[in-house]
Design an enzyme around this catalytic site. Sequence first.
Site, PDB file in Angstrom:
ATOM      1  N   ASP A  12       0.849  -1.199   0.000  1.00 61.22           N
ATOM      2  CA  ASP A  12       0.000   0.000   0.000  1.00 61.22           C
ATOM      3  C   ASP A  12       0.885   1.250   0.000  1.00 61.22           C
ATOM      4  OD1 ASP A  12      -2.489   1.483   0.153  1.00 61.22           O
ATOM      5  OD2 ASP A  12      -1.913   1.979   2.198  1.00 61.22           O
ATOM      6  N   SER A  13       0.257   2.372  -0.345  1.00 59.63           N
ATOM      7  CA  SER A  13       0.987   3.643  -0.330  1.00 59.63           C
ATOM      8  C   SER A  13       1.347   4.071   1.094  1.00 59.63           C
ATOM      9  CB  SER A  13       0.125   4.734  -0.986  1.00 59.63           C
ATOM     10  OG  SER A  13      -1.114   4.836  -0.312  1.00 59.63           O
ATOM     11  N   CYS A  75      -3.624  -1.056  -2.201  1.00 59.87           N
ATOM     12  CA  CYS A  75      -3.879   0.345  -2.550  1.00 59.87           C
ATOM     13  C   CYS A  75      -4.782   0.425  -3.775  1.00 59.87           C
ATOM     14  CB  CYS A  75      -2.536   1.032  -2.851  1.00 59.87           C
ATOM     15  SG  CYS A  75      -2.729   2.750  -3.312  1.00 59.87           S
ATOM     16  N   GLU A 152      -6.787   9.926   8.465  1.00 58.69           N
ATOM     17  CA  GLU A 152      -5.431   9.887   9.048  1.00 58.69           C
ATOM     18  C   GLU A 152      -5.331  10.769  10.287  1.00 58.69           C
ATOM     19  OE1 GLU A 152      -2.193   9.870   6.342  1.00 58.69           O
ATOM     20  OE2 GLU A 152      -2.943   8.005   5.475  1.00 58.69           O
ATOM     21  N   CYS A 185     -11.346   2.802  -1.543  1.00 62.61           N
ATOM     22  CA  CYS A 185     -10.106   3.389  -1.017  1.00 62.61           C
ATOM     23  C   CYS A 185      -9.802   2.711   0.313  1.00 62.61           C
ATOM     24  CB  CYS A 185     -10.296   4.893  -0.821  1.00 62.61           C
ATOM     25  SG  CYS A 185      -8.889   5.677  -0.001  1.00 62.61           S
ATOM     26  N   HIS A 187      -8.761   3.728   3.067  1.00 61.85           N
ATOM     27  CA  HIS A 187      -9.116   4.421   4.313  1.00 61.85           C
ATOM     28  C   HIS A 187     -10.615   4.373   4.634  1.00 61.85           C
ATOM     29  CE1 HIS A 187      -5.134   5.887   3.567  1.00 61.85           C
ATOM     30  NE2 HIS A 187      -5.136   6.676   4.620  1.00 61.85           N
TER      31      HIS A 187
HETATM   32  N1  DGL Z   1      -4.120   3.846  -0.478  1.00 63.13           N
HETATM   33  C1  DGL Z   1      -4.810   4.829  -1.283  1.00 63.13           C
HETATM   34  C2  DGL Z   1      -6.000   4.175  -1.971  1.00 63.13           C
HETATM   35  O1  DGL Z   1      -6.513   3.159  -1.542  1.00 63.13           O
HETATM   36  C3  DGL Z   1      -5.262   6.016  -0.453  1.00 63.13           C
HETATM   37  C4  DGL Z   1      -4.129   6.860   0.127  1.00 63.13           C
HETATM   38  C5  DGL Z   1      -3.297   7.547  -0.939  1.00 63.13           C
HETATM   39  O2  DGL Z   1      -3.824   8.389  -1.701  1.00 63.13           O
HETATM   40  O3  DGL Z   1      -2.100   7.220  -1.014  1.00 63.13           O
HETATM   41  O4  DGL Z   1      -6.446   4.674  -2.982  1.00 63.13           O
END
Ligand code: DGL
Length: 261
Positions: A12-13, A75, A152, A185, A187
Amino acid sequence: MSTKRPLIGVFDSGVGGLTVLNELLQQVSGADYIYFGDTARLPYGSKSIATIAKYAIGAVKCLEQQGAERIVIACNTACALALDQIMAATNLPVIGVVEPGADAAARVTQSKQVLVIATEGTVSSHAYRRALATRDIDAREKACPLFVPLVEEGWTDHAVTEQVAHIYLDEALRGWSPDVIVLGCTHYPLLKPLLGRVLPKEIALVDSAESTARAVAAEVRSNTGEPRVRFFATDSVEKFRRAGEKFLSRKIDNVQHVDMD
Ligand code: DGL
């Protein structure tokens, strides 16, 4: 019986993908995990395809070097924009979140009208819309860029987040009544209780983290014993641990720093 446990790499990012790891730990508990969070270079949601593909491929190579036997792209943005490029760069089996999310939406929708909420990048790729169109579903997409920083910040149950949700969703639902909303997403699963309050009762929420874990469970032969998890972060280990524990319902230790430069 063999005691070998599959080793699954989760990318993930940042820390958001821990919502996917959370589901994996519940649904595929007979595996071990390596989680890579690219915390130094997030957010991915507003970056270009070329940049995201380069970052994601580097992360997958790192997971490969650590012995991962299969990769989960947690991600949504990386999956929506660069899944083909990631798959071309590795021989390991790769599973993303978009197809399982679309499958789950297709199982739940009666009206065949589905709204996908996601980052700017995911929405502009139309990956979910295409995946849903192949299942005869009319999908609309709505970028909700403020949700990531609000989650966050820990404001998952805050009046400001509720107001923001109202603004996004009132806009997206004006003159249209889907019966399913896909949380596209990492989050957004943390916003489920708040979204449940804001949305009409007849709209069901589909969580792509949950459906991805279900798809992995169908592919992986798991084993007995407690899952072992190692974490890699590209920014501060301490920051990852602190932020990560809001997303993962267990203690985080065993975090190592990795420098992608
Ligand atoms: N992990 C990203 C997603 O699921 C969200 C956070 C980011 O923009 O890096 O799209």
